[in-house]
Design a protein around this motif. Structure first.
Motif, mmCIF file in Angstrom:
data_model
loop_
_atom_site.group_PDB
_atom_site.id
_atom_site.type_symbol
_atom_site.label_atom_id
_atom_site.label_comp_id
_atom_site.label_asym_id
_atom_site.label_seq_id
_atom_site.Cartn_x
_atom_site.Cartn_y
_atom_site.Cartn_z
ATOM 1 N N TYR A 106 29.964 33.864 25.064
ATOM 2 C CA TYR A 106 29.608 34.355 23.728
ATOM 3 C C TYR A 106 28.672 35.560 23.854
ATOM 4 O O TYR A 106 27.921 35.854 22.953
ATOM 5 N N TYR A 162 38.270 32.280 11.312
ATOM 6 C CA TYR A 162 38.550 31.138 12.197
ATOM 7 C C TYR A 162 40.021 30.726 12.098
ATOM 8 O O TYR A 162 40.366 29.596 12.440
ATOM 9 N N GLN A 213 26.980 28.122 12.473
ATOM 10 C CA GLN A 213 26.663 26.873 13.172
ATOM 11 C C GLN A 213 25.332 27.041 13.923
ATOM 12 O O GLN A 213 25.314 27.082 15.157
ATOM 13 N N HIS A 273 37.044 22.631 24.569
ATOM 14 C CA HIS A 273 38.374 23.084 24.143
ATOM 15 C C HIS A 273 39.162 23.708 25.296
ATOM 16 O O HIS A 273 40.332 23.400 25.508
ATOM 17 N N ASP A 300 30.584 23.245 23.813
ATOM 18 C CA ASP A 300 31.194 23.731 22.566
ATOM 19 C C ASP A 300 32.592 24.303 22.801
ATOM 20 O O ASP A 300 33.578 23.792 22.243
#
Ligand code: 89Y
Length: 345
Positions: A232, A288, A165, A182, A178
């Motif tokens: 990340y 994933y 991505q 969530h 991103d």
């Protein structure tokens, strides 16, 4: 059950899993796909046997609106509002990927537009549908750990997320939009609405534009203190991507959601270990797995609402509260202050 027909707008990386997820469900049929690059739309159409291919979304809607029940928008966030407005104007129900919009005002406008057009609007927010998150909620709701007073929800990884991505590296606002979309939604799902929050962010990877580390400290309306952390930039002894880890503490014990979907439920009598692995569909990318598997459950929930079989969890109106948290967190980090969420936006 009524057979529903839909079109997909946007056929990038995520769309192939989203479409595969739909194919796990009965009584739903993909009729047409649109992508701004026709060759890419054609490839995806061929992969899934979709009869109609477009590189002009208006033309797709002109030709097919009469036979469609909904559109599934899987484009970049910047075009979510545009396609939502087009679909709503054509009288079609809308499903849109997270994050709903590029800011709170746009997200609010999308919800209003659909309401005024009399169409249903859903956000494809799938993390709360992960097997391990559902299990965690069930353990909390069972009362075995008593009354919850504190929680830590964590998504920290060193996974090469920009390989699949690359657009994520270009976002001025990265991890809170991103992954924060969530994780903050998971916090709402588990513990209810947020009263106040305080957020700090930083950028470790200087090759990307946005922040890649964030900590959000929240006091929920019911008094639970919850910390959401995401990164990340984390090089850890055991890579967790794309798992969400958690520790929830209550008056009678605790539940820890740890690697490999293991839940350790501890009371004064000891620790009971349970596992909540995702369904390993043949089409999912194993890197994933838990996220891709949850696409099916999220789609199923939205589909049943579209078929008049009850309410969906992730309506636009519901998800607006998650979007509010994301931008309240940015505002908190920018101003270094505590934000009262109900008066934000
Ligand atoms: O875009 C993100 C998502 O929705 O799930 C994981 C991801 O692909 C990378 O952070």
């Amino acid at each position: 059950m009524k057979n529903l027909r839909f079109a997909v707008l946007g056929t990038g990386f995520w769309s192939t899993y989203q479409i595969a997820g739909w194919r796990e469900l009965d009584s739903v049929e993909l009729v047409a796909v649109y992508n701004r690059t026709r060759t890419r739309a054609g490839q995806v159409a061929e992969q899934f046997g979709v009869p109609h291919v477009y590189d002009d979304a208006d033309e797709l809607l002109r030709n097919h609106a009469g036979e469609l029940d909904f559109v599934d928008i899987i484009t970049d966030v910047d075009t979510h509002a545009l396609f939502t407005e087009k679909a709503a104007a054509a009288g079609l129900n809308v499903i849109c990927q997270k994050p709903m919009g590029p800011n709170l005002e746009t997200a609010q406008r999308m919800v209003d537009t659909c309401r005024q057009a009399g169409v249903q609007f859903f956000v494809h927010e799938n993390f709360r549908w992960q097997s391990s998150i559902r299990k965690l909620k069930a353990v909390i709701d069972s009362g075995v750990i008593g009354e919850v007073f504190k929680a830590q929800i964590s998504f920290c990884s060193g996974f090469a997320v920009f390989d699949n991505q690359p657009f994520l590296a270009e976002l001025e606002q990265f991890i809170l939009t991103d992954i924060g979309s969530h994780i903050l939604d998971v916090c709402r799902f588990l513990f209810g609405e947020v009263n106040t929050l305080y957020c700090q962010t930083t950028r470790v990877n200087l090759r990307i534009k946005g922040e890649d580390v964030a900590i959000v400290a929240m006091t929920m309306q019911n008094g639970i203190i919850c910390q959401a952390e995401m990164s990340y930039a984390s090089i850890l002894e055991k890579e967790a991507f794309p798992q969400t880890l958690a520790l929830v503490e209550g008056s009678l014990g605790s539940v820890r959601l740890t690697h490999d979907f293991v839940l350790n439920i501890t009371t004064r009598s000891g620790t009971d270990t349970q596992t909540a692995s995702p369904v390993m569909y043949p089409w999912l990318d194993r890197a994933y797995a838990v996220v891709h598997a949850s696409i099916v459950d999220c789609n199923r929930n939205i589909l049943s609402a579209l078929q008049g079989q009850g309410a969906a969890e992730t309506t636009g109106g519901d998800n607006l509260e998650t979007v509010r948290l994301v931008y309240a967190a940015y505002e908190s980090a920018r101003t270094n202050s505590v934000i009262t969420v109900s008066s934000f936006g």
